[in-house]
Design an enzyme around this catalytic site. Structure first.
Site, mmCIF file in Angstrom:
data_model
loop_
_atom_site.group_PDB
_atom_site.id
_atom_site.type_symbol
_atom_site.label_atom_id
_atom_site.label_comp_id
_atom_site.label_asym_id
_atom_site.label_seq_id
_atom_site.Cartn_x
_atom_site.Cartn_y
_atom_site.Cartn_z
ATOM 1 N N GLU A 60 -1.585 13.352 -2.058
ATOM 2 C CA GLU A 60 -1.954 12.638 -0.833
ATOM 3 C C GLU A 60 -3.431 12.815 -0.511
ATOM 4 O OE1 GLU A 60 0.261 13.769 3.012
ATOM 5 O OE2 GLU A 60 -1.497 15.078 2.850
ATOM 6 N N ASP A 121 2.905 8.089 -1.792
ATOM 7 C CA ASP A 121 1.723 7.824 -0.973
ATOM 8 C C ASP A 121 0.444 8.063 -1.750
ATOM 9 O OD1 ASP A 121 2.185 10.573 -1.014
ATOM 10 O OD2 ASP A 121 1.755 10.859 1.113
#
Length: 377
Positions: A60, A121
């Protein structure tokens, strides 16, 4: 910095644009000094450190680092050097399952751990960052890498039945319950639009519609009074619903918790950039909740809620506060509220032990000041 074209009547924090830009640059410099590590583990890389996560380097963070660095290119003469160094770190840590994706977690020795598989993500933002880099600096390398990663996301992340994104490539062949979950903070609507533009693949229209349809249904059926979304939905191969109890991370997986706190920023960003009425409606729902429950005082936003608005943690946390500023950009009566959010954001110092709220905050600042844009659009 490059100025984006926002659709509709969008408001921004009060003050001259030069002052807003200077605030973003100042915050970026603090973020950079606190979290961008040069030559980690003695290698010719850079990486975004995550001192408040379970491991020092998470996917991330690298995805966010690429996006932020590309967006800041107009203000940072060393942006391309930093971008390329973070990209070298990403490329040196491929997923053990799909090597065109990124291994989500590394330890203090920069070794991939916990299976070396991906997190959705991270790869969505890595691909988006590469598209931004292509538009900033040209050439073919960034674009080729982006297309390769987008194709990997298509084959290894998107559920072929529901067209919702799963939590990672580790879930693509699983038949257990945890392989059939989706994280609401991964529903990056503007990213799907950019992927459609750059690939010409109508698959991404279907993906976009699937996520927007789910957002609309969840708000109508599970959070009609708040518009809040849960950290995770389960049963994505059937009729998705908020997680019941712990499915991956905590007992609050079905609540507005430490993942879903990013949702107002993500939905709001798509609303202001695309003008899609579905995103606009979802963002307005969230904005109404935030303003009503706090009486226009951002410090009254709490660190977690059930979907019907009951407080889960009775304290204020920037990661929950600042994302609600973005939906306010579409509120014609929201200048007082967005200015209060801006004051909160710019007066909250970047703490060296708090990468998560600071990195969210920086990206929110980029949106609020008109400096976020969708590549290819």
């Amino acid at each position: 910095m490059r100025r984006a074209h926002y659709r509709g009547a969008v408001i921004r924090p009060s003050g001259p644009q030069t002052d807003l830009n200077e605030a973003v640059v100042a915050y970026y410099r603090q973020w950079q000094a606190a979290f961008v590590r040069q030559r980690p583990c003695g290698q010719d890389w850079a990486a975004v450190a995550s001192p408040d996560a379970e491991l020092p380097y998470v996917g991330e963070g690298q995805g966010w680092g690429l996006v932020v660095t590309a967006l800041m290119a107009g203000a940072d003469p060393n942006a391309r050097q930093q971008f390329d160094a973070i990209l070298r770190y990403v490329m040196a840590h491929p997923s053990s399952i799909d090597p065109d994706l990124h291994a989500a977690e590394q330890n203090e020795r920069c070794e991939s751990v916990n299976g070396g598989d991906s997190a959705t993500d991270a790869d969505l933002d890595i691909a988006y960052g590469l598209l931004l880099a292509h538009e900033q600096w040209g050439g073919t390398t960034y674009l080729e890498l982006a297309r390769r990663r987008i194709e990997a996301i298509k084959r290894s992340i998107v559920d072929p039945k529901s067209h919702l994104v799963r939590a990672g490539d580790w879930a693509r062949d699983g038949d257990d319950a945890v392989s059939r979950i989706s994280r609401s903070s991964d529903w990056m609507l503007g990213h799907f639009r950019a992927f459609r533009t750059v690939t010409g693949d109508p698959f991404w229209d279907v993906v976009l519609d699937a996520h927007l349809g789910l957002i609309t249904r969840l708000q109508a059926e599970y959070s009609p009074g708040t518009g809040l979304l849960p950290d995770f939905v389960e049963r994505i191969n059937r009729t998705p619903r908020p997680a019941h109890g712990e499915v991956l991370e905590s007992e609050h997986d079905g609540s507005f918790w430490w993942n879903a706190c990013r949702v107002p920023w993500r939905i709001g960003t798509d609303a202001v950039l695309s003008g899609d009425p579905r995103s606009v409606a979802a963002a307005a729902h969230l904005n109404t909740f935030a303003r009503t429950t706090t009486r226009d005082d951002p410090t009254r936003i709490k660190a977690g809620y059930t979907l019907d608005g009951r407080v889960l943690a009775d304290y204020t946390e920037p990661a929950f506060v600042v994302p609600f500023a973005v939906p306010a950009m579409l509120d014609r009566n929201g200048q007082h509220w967005i200015d209060a959010e801006w004051r909160y954001l710019t007066s909250t110092p970047v703490r060296a032990d708090a990468y998560y709220p600071a990195t969210i905050g920086l990206q929110v600042m980029l949106v609020l000041t008109g400096n976020w844009w969708t590549p290819g659009v």
